[in-house]
Structures are given as structure tokens and as C-alpha cells.
Design a protein around this motif. Structure first.
Motif, mmCIF file in Angstrom:
data_model
loop_
_atom_site.group_PDB
_atom_site.id
_atom_site.type_symbol
_atom_site.label_atom_id
_atom_site.label_comp_id
_atom_site.label_asym_id
_atom_site.label_seq_id
_atom_site.Cartn_x
_atom_site.Cartn_y
_atom_site.Cartn_z
ATOM 1 N N UNK A 42 1.122 -1.164 -0.086
ATOM 2 C CA UNK A 42 0.144 0.173 0.347
ATOM 3 C C UNK A 42 0.641 1.067 -0.018
ATOM 4 N N UNK A 60 -8.210 -8.910 -10.319
ATOM 5 C CA UNK A 60 -7.410 -8.205 -10.879
ATOM 6 C C UNK A 60 -7.954 -7.215 -10.418
ATOM 7 N N UNK A 61 -9.461 -7.298 -10.432
ATOM 8 C CA UNK A 61 -10.375 -5.689 -10.342
ATOM 9 C C UNK A 61 -10.167 -5.552 -8.610
ATOM 10 N N UNK A 62 -9.382 -6.610 -7.755
ATOM 11 C CA UNK A 62 -10.077 -5.940 -5.882
ATOM 12 C C UNK A 62 -8.052 -5.469 -6.326
ATOM 13 N N UNK A 64 -6.353 -3.829 -8.328
ATOM 14 C CA UNK A 64 -6.339 -2.842 -8.962
ATOM 15 C C UNK A 64 -7.285 -1.664 -8.216
ATOM 16 N N UNK A 65 -8.285 -2.372 -7.796
ATOM 17 C CA UNK A 65 -8.953 -0.705 -6.367
ATOM 18 C C UNK A 65 -8.073 -0.296 -5.600
ATOM 19 N N UNK A 66 -7.735 -2.032 -4.370
ATOM 20 C CA UNK A 66 -6.821 -1.934 -3.643
ATOM 21 C C UNK A 66 -5.557 -1.436 -3.267
ATOM 22 N N UNK A 67 -5.102 -1.112 -4.725
ATOM 23 C CA UNK A 67 -3.494 -1.053 -4.642
ATOM 24 C C UNK A 67 -3.300 -0.090 -5.766
ATOM 25 N N UNK A 68 -3.929 0.204 -7.123
ATOM 26 C CA UNK A 68 -3.897 0.764 -7.920
ATOM 27 C C UNK A 68 -2.615 0.333 -9.322
ATOM 28 N N UNK A 69 -2.200 -0.890 -8.650
ATOM 29 C CA UNK A 69 -0.864 -1.458 -9.454
ATOM 30 C C UNK A 69 -1.357 -1.917 -11.159
ATOM 31 N N UNK A 70 0.091 -2.062 -11.036
ATOM 32 C CA UNK A 70 -0.228 -2.792 -12.343
ATOM 33 C C UNK A 70 0.125 -4.609 -11.747
ATOM 34 N N UNK A 71 -0.720 -5.379 -12.896
ATOM 35 C CA UNK A 71 -0.810 -6.834 -12.307
ATOM 36 C C UNK A 71 -0.669 -7.729 -13.824
ATOM 37 N N UNK B 128 -11.222 -2.942 -14.820
ATOM 38 C CA UNK B 128 -11.133 -4.326 -16.023
ATOM 39 C C UNK B 128 -12.120 -5.168 -15.546
ATOM 40 N N UNK B 139 0.233 -8.115 -18.850
ATOM 41 C CA UNK B 139 -0.656 -6.702 -17.747
ATOM 42 C C UNK B 139 -1.497 -5.961 -17.357
ATOM 43 N N UNK B 140 -2.135 -6.407 -16.397
ATOM 44 C CA UNK B 140 -2.943 -5.167 -16.241
ATOM 45 C C UNK B 140 -2.684 -3.769 -15.455
ATOM 46 N N UNK B 141 -2.594 -2.852 -16.186
ATOM 47 C CA UNK B 141 -2.448 -1.695 -15.537
ATOM 48 C C UNK B 141 -3.350 -0.601 -15.295
ATOM 49 N N UNK B 142 -4.298 -0.106 -13.674
ATOM 50 C CA UNK B 142 -5.637 0.922 -14.255
ATOM 51 C C UNK B 142 -4.369 1.548 -12.805
ATOM 52 N N UNK B 143 -4.717 2.164 -13.615
ATOM 53 C CA UNK B 143 -3.551 3.537 -12.610
ATOM 54 C C UNK B 143 -4.949 4.288 -12.311
ATOM 55 N N UNK B 144 -4.187 4.700 -11.038
ATOM 56 C CA UNK B 144 -5.299 5.705 -10.076
ATOM 57 C C UNK B 144 -5.090 6.764 -10.538
ATOM 58 N N UNK B 151 -8.135 3.118 -2.332
ATOM 59 C CA UNK B 151 -8.984 2.415 -1.434
ATOM 60 C C UNK B 151 -8.735 1.854 -0.009
#
Lengths: 219, 179
Positions: A42, A60-62, A64-71, B128, B139-144, B151
């Protein structure tokens, strides 16, 4: 609501019901280490995470939303399955040594789930070496390791319900779990990492959170 | 006679058994605007079409054919239909994948990989969704968004089936097992 809306809603109801039924049938277990793993990541605004398990959209959603990270989704078990079906599982260590294109010390977190339980020793060695290489100093690695002698043949998808709960969903595997790794074997696999936390759960699963130490020269 | 035929003919792309709710079949001629509007806003590239090069658009697009190159629908929805095969860099507002995509996908709103959809490439999008049964490698990049706070940790829920072995559930430190 228009007539078409009502018709289309009625059409998808059986599918939704099936999904709900499947979700209810999957056993749910607590996890102690996931929360700590998330806490490690975090602090990083743009963390990079490797997920070695099968792709799970909600995970992936979890993350991504929790960490705003690249997975990075790296389904190692799919590779293993393919090689076993092709009759050349001995190619797995070589594949693993070239599988990760990420730069050294570039990844903040690695979710191994229980992948190591399905690998033979040379493959486990190769994977551990690669993961240790790509993990950055202070990065976290979370692994699950079975402690009982393996019986079932399937893989497990670990679906994150929340930080303390995982849903376990089984799916078909070409080869079952290998013999359970002893603690000393696990420690030796990740000899350059330190054990941050270790939890033994009632479902015969040991959760271990590793951290990569920061050496003097890296500070 | 001509007007009567038009009244019972379904709009293009509409199922015959489901007329629009506001339409009174057989009693009055339908307005031509809705069907025309649909054709204007959603273009379909059919199964037999092969496109190589750069595809730009300012309307929603559904691809059932093959496209190689670059697809740009910056403010619109791109749907890769079940028969669609894409080898391209994709930029759109939203991307719905039911077919196969090889290449990187960037969406300003959402990427939705449906059941049996397949993506080999990197995804950049704030939202996504990957369905069970979908294939994804990359890879998946869900940029804040800049300035957006991370969150909040979810409130822990009581697990339904299992708790840790040693010690009380309220004392995680006591549950640690030395290795």
C-alpha cells in the motif's frame, strides 16, 4: 422498464443463478497473510504485482482497486499443464528460467498462491530463483504450501473475497500436487529472502510471507 | 400498401418477436429515426472483412472480421465480436472482447473480457472485468487518477468455514508458527 428490458432480464436470470450457485458451492477459508501482503504494497503509489495463478477477473479488480497497481498475470500452471500434456515436463525448469521478462528488482509483490506444490524440485528451484531476482528490495512474496500429503488432483483458484477471506475453487489439472515441501525446503528455496510471517491454517495450508531484505549497498 | 408493409417490418438488427415497446404494430407506421440512428451509431465489420492498417472512428464499432494494425476509437465503444480476430494496438473509451485480441489494449473507461474472449497483451484501463472462462495473458494497469486516495481496506468479514489453527481468532500474533 421497457418490454425489451424485461425480456432480456428474464433471459439472463438462469445464468446468474448458476453463477451464484457455483460461488456458494466453493468453500471459503480465512487467510491471515493476505492482509499483511497488501499492507506491504500500500505504501507504493505505483506498485507492480505478479500473479502466478490462473487469471481470476475479480482478483484483478480487487488488487487494481485496492492498490492501483500494475498486475502481471503469469499462469505458470497453464504452462505446466501444457508441458505435461505434451509429455515433456522435464522442460519446465528451462521454461521458467526464460519465462519472466521483467527486469531484476522491478516487482513489488508476488502472489505465488500454491504453485510450488505442483512443481518438481528442479522446477521449484528455477521458479524461486527467478522470483527472487525480479523482486525488489523490501518487496513481498506470498506463498501457500500444503502441509498434508496430497490427495486431490485438481488445481485451486484462490478468489479474494476480502482481505481476510479466500474462496477456493478447484479445476482440472493434468498432474496433481507433488509431495509436500518441508519447512526447511521452503526456506532453502527462498534462502535470500526473510520470512516475515508464517501461519498454519486448519485446512493444512501454510501461508508464508517473505520479504526481500535491503542490503547496505541498496539503501 | 407500401406503408402497411413497412409497419410490420422489424427494424434492422431487431429480433422479429420483440418490437420496440412504444411501437404499436399494425396500427401506425413506425418512425424511421430509431433504426437509422442505430445504423449511424454502431458500425459493424463483418466476418469476411480483413483490414490491415490504421482504423480510426468517431462512433461505436463492432468487429467480427480480422483487423491488423491500429484501432483508435477514443470516445467510443469497440466490441470485438465472437468471430473477431484482432492483431492490433487498440485505443478506445471502452473495449468489449468476445473474440480474440493480440496486442495492447488501452481504454479510458473500461475493458471487459467476456466468457470465451481472449486477450494476449497488456491492458491499461481504470476498470477491467475478466469473466470466468476468458483467456488473458499479459499485464493489467489500473492506474489511479492523480490525487485519488488509495481504496480503503475492506472491513474484514467473518469467514464462513475456516479459522486459523492455533490460538484464538482475535489474536493473530499468537497464531504465528515458527519456521
Amino acid at each position: 422498464m421497457g418490454l425489451l428490458d424485461r425480456i432480456s432480464t428474464r433471459k439472463i436470470e438462469p445464468e446468474s443463478a448458476a453463477v451464484v450457485t457455483a460461488a456458494v458451492d466453493d468453500p471459503v477459508f480465512s487467510t491471515k497473510a493476505l492482509r499483511k501482503f497488501l499492507a506491504c504494497l500500500r505504501s507504493n503509489e505505483s506498485a507492480a504485482l505478479i500473479d502466478l495463478g490462473a487469471v481470476v477477473g475479480s482478483n484483478v479488480t480487487f488488487f487494481g482497486e485496492q492498490l492501483g497497481c500494475k498486475i502481471f498475470v503469469q499462469d505458470i500452471l497453464a504452462d505446466l499443464d501444457r508441458l505435461i500434456r505434451e509429455g515433456r515436463p522435464e522442460a519446465m525448469p528451462a521454461l521458467l528460467r526464460t519465462r519472466f521478462s521483467e527486469e531484476s528488482s522491478s516487482i513489488d509483490g508476488i502472489l505465488c498462491w500454491d504453485v510450488f506444490d505442483y512443481l518438481d524440485r528442479p522446477s521449484a528451484r528455477a521458479l524461486a530463483d527467478e522470483l527472487t531476482r525480479v523482486l525488489r528490495p523490501e518487496g513481498a512474496l506470498l506463498g501457500f504450501f500444503g502441509t498434508a500429503q496430497p490427495r486431490e488432483r485438481g488445481y485451486t483458484k484462490y478468489i479474494v473475497v476480502d482481505e481476510t477471506t479466500l474462496r477456493h475453487r478447484s479445476y482440472a489439472a493434468a498432474r496433481g500436487r507433488q509431495s509436500a515441501l518441508a519447512n526447511r525446503d521452503i526456506i532453502q528455496l527462498f534462502s535470500t529472502l526473510r520470512v516475515s510471517d508464517s501461519f498454519l491454517l486448519q485446512n493444512n495450508l501454510r501461508e508464508i510471507l517473505f520479504r526481500k531484505p535491503v542490503w547496505e549497498g541498496q539503501k | 400498401m407500401w406503408k402497411r408493409d413497412e409497419a410490420v417490418r422489424p427494424a434492422s438488427g431487431q429480433p422479429t418477436g420483440a418490437p420496440p415497446p412504444s411501437q404499436s404494430v399494425g396500427t401506425s407506421a413506425p418512425r424511421p429515426e430509431p433504426a437509422h440512428h442505430m445504423e449511424k451509431d454502431n458500425v459493424n465489420i463483418g466476418k469476411s472483412v480483413v483490414i490491415k492498417g490504421e482504423l480510426n472512428g468517431s462512433e461505436d464499432l463492432t468487429i467480427e472480421g480480422h483487423v491488423e494494425g491500429t484501432i483508435q476509437l477514443r470516445d467510443h465503444v469497440l466490441t470485438i465480436g465472437p468471430n473477431g480476430r484482432i492483431k492490433a494496438q487498440v485505443f478506445a473509451k471502452a473495449v468489449i472482447v468476445q473474440g480474440e485480441v493480440t496486442g495492447n489494449v488501452t481504454a479510458s473507461d473500461k475493458v471487459d473480457i467476456r466468457d470465451n474472449g481472449s486477450v494476449d497483451g497488456d491492458i491499461v484501463s481504470p476498470r477491467v472485468a475478466i469473466a470466468e472462462g476468458a483467456h488473458f495473458r499479459g499485464s493489467v494497469d489500473m492506474q489511479r487518477k492523480a490525487g485519488a486516495p488509495p481504496a480503503q481496506p475492506q472491513k474484514p468479514a467473518a469467514p464462513a468455514a475456516q479459522t486459523a489453527a492455533a490460538g484464538a481468532p482475535q489474536a493473530p500474533a499468537a497464531q504465528r508458527v515458527g519456521v
